[in-house]
Design a protein around this motif. Structure first.
Motif, PDB file in Angstrom:
ATOM      1  N   LEU A  10      22.607  27.604 -25.245  1.00 40.97           N
ATOM      2  CA  LEU A  10      22.261  27.070 -26.563  1.00 40.97           C
ATOM      3  C   LEU A  10      23.003  25.766 -26.825  1.00 40.97           C
ATOM      4  O   LEU A  10      22.420  24.806 -27.349  1.00 40.97           O
ATOM      5  CB  LEU A  10      22.562  28.096 -27.652  1.00 40.97           C
ATOM      6  N   ALA A  11      24.265  25.693 -26.451  1.00 39.50           N
ATOM      7  CA  ALA A  11      25.036  24.459 -26.627  1.00 39.50           C
ATOM      8  C   ALA A  11      24.423  23.325 -25.802  1.00 39.50           C
ATOM      9  O   ALA A  11      24.290  22.191 -26.283  1.00 39.50           O
ATOM     10  CB  ALA A  11      26.494  24.677 -26.240  1.00 39.50           C
ATOM     11  N   ARG A  45      21.236  22.154 -27.497  1.00 39.48           N
ATOM     12  CA  ARG A  45      21.516  21.297 -28.660  1.00 39.48           C
ATOM     13  C   ARG A  45      21.955  19.898 -28.233  1.00 39.48           C
ATOM     14  O   ARG A  45      21.602  18.913 -28.876  1.00 39.48           O
ATOM     15  CB  ARG A  45      22.582  21.938 -29.566  1.00 39.48           C
ATOM     16  N   LYS A  46      22.713  19.791 -27.133  1.00 31.80           N
ATOM     17  CA  LYS A  46      23.097  18.474 -26.611  1.00 31.80           C
ATOM     18  C   LYS A  46      21.856  17.696 -26.181  1.00 31.80           C
ATOM     19  O   LYS A  46      21.727  16.509 -26.447  1.00 31.80           O
ATOM     20  CB  LYS A  46      24.063  18.615 -25.433  1.00 31.80           C
ATOM     21  N   VAL A  62      14.724  28.448 -28.958  1.00 30.68           N
ATOM     22  CA  VAL A  62      15.799  29.352 -29.367  1.00 30.68           C
ATOM     23  C   VAL A  62      15.239  30.736 -29.676  1.00 30.68           C
ATOM     24  O   VAL A  62      15.805  31.757 -29.264  1.00 30.68           O
ATOM     25  CB  VAL A  62      16.568  28.781 -30.580  1.00 30.68           C
ATOM     26  N   ASP A  76      12.248  19.306 -33.600  1.00 29.69           N
ATOM     27  CA  ASP A  76      12.888  20.475 -34.187  1.00 29.69           C
ATOM     28  C   ASP A  76      12.076  21.740 -33.943  1.00 29.69           C
ATOM     29  O   ASP A  76      12.629  22.798 -33.631  1.00 29.69           O
ATOM     30  CB  ASP A  76      13.109  20.263 -35.692  1.00 29.69           C
ATOM     31  N   PHE A 131      12.573  22.909 -30.302  1.00 31.02           N
ATOM     32  CA  PHE A 131      13.848  23.568 -30.064  1.00 31.02           C
ATOM     33  C   PHE A 131      13.940  24.905 -30.789  1.00 31.02           C
ATOM     34  O   PHE A 131      14.485  25.872 -30.251  1.00 31.02           O
ATOM     35  CB  PHE A 131      15.013  22.650 -30.448  1.00 31.02           C
ATOM     36  N   ASP A 132      13.416  24.995 -31.994  1.00 30.87           N
ATOM     37  CA  ASP A 132      13.420  26.269 -32.711  1.00 30.87           C
ATOM     38  C   ASP A 132      12.643  27.324 -31.936  1.00 30.87           C
ATOM     39  O   ASP A 132      13.066  28.483 -31.838  1.00 30.87           O
ATOM     40  CB  ASP A 132      12.852  26.103 -34.121  1.00 30.87           C
ATOM     41  N   GLN A 134      18.859  18.171 -27.288  1.00 32.86           N
ATOM     42  CA  GLN A 134      18.130  17.841 -28.519  1.00 32.86           C
ATOM     43  C   GLN A 134      18.676  16.538 -29.107  1.00 32.86           C
ATOM     44  O   GLN A 134      17.899  15.672 -29.511  1.00 32.86           O
ATOM     45  CB  GLN A 134      18.268  18.977 -29.526  1.00 32.86           C
ATOM     46  N   GLU A 135      19.962  16.383 -29.132  1.00 32.67           N
ATOM     47  CA  GLU A 135      20.561  15.162 -29.684  1.00 32.67           C
ATOM     48  C   GLU A 135      20.231  13.944 -28.823  1.00 32.67           C
ATOM     49  O   GLU A 135      19.951  12.868 -29.343  1.00 32.67           O
ATOM     50  CB  GLU A 135      22.082  15.330 -29.829  1.00 32.67           C
TER      51      GLU A 135
END
Length: 145
Positions: free
Chosen positions: A13-14, A17-18, A125, A118, A121-122, A20-21
């Motif tokens: 997950l981390a 998120r990286k 997850v 978003d 990614f949602d 995603q950024e």
């Protein structure tokens, strides 16, 4: 107490998120891009934005004034299409460097501005949660029974 699977999920997950950024930053860079193309004789210049929309058209000198209307119109159309093609290639270059293999139509959606980062990614997850069993138990079931 943490299980190895939980730690793997947290790390994944981390990492997600990286990524995603990084994608969000690439989107922001791409949105600032413009592409300007001039005709060979420099009498016409067209500018398009990152979505390939015409944002500027400039006439220089007097050469364009001696063109037949149809010739001028054709030159404008050709120039705008050239600028749009170049803008598209710029956008694809920004995203293709970070796109995973098989990304397919999502890359085109991203370039055309129809991509919802978003949401992607949602969904990823949620899918990961459902595969790991960490999603709310009983979700979608009748708890009154």
């Amino acid at each position: 107490m943490s299980s190895p699977l939980f730690n793997q999920m947290e790390n994944a997950l981390a990492d997600l998120r990286k990524q995603q950024e990084r994608i969000r930053e690439a989107q922001e860079r791409a949105e600032k891009e413009t592409t300007t193309v001039s005709s060979k004789d420099r009498s016409l210049t067209a500018t398009v934005d990152h979505r390939q929309r015409l944002t500027g058209l400039k006439f220089s000198g007097t050469r364009y004034r001696t063109m037949a209307p149809a010739e001028l119109a054709n030159k404008i159309v050709e120039l705008v299409q050239q600028a749009q093609d170049e803008a598209n290639q710029k956008s694809l270059a920004v995203y293709s460097a970070m796109a995973p293999a098989g990304f397919g139509s999502a890359l085109t959606d991203m370039v055309n501005g129809d991509f919802d980062l978003d949401k992607m990614f949602d969904e990823a997850v949620r899918e990961a949660d459902s595969m790991s069993g960490t999603a709310d138990e009983g979700e979608g079931t009748d708890r009154g029974k």
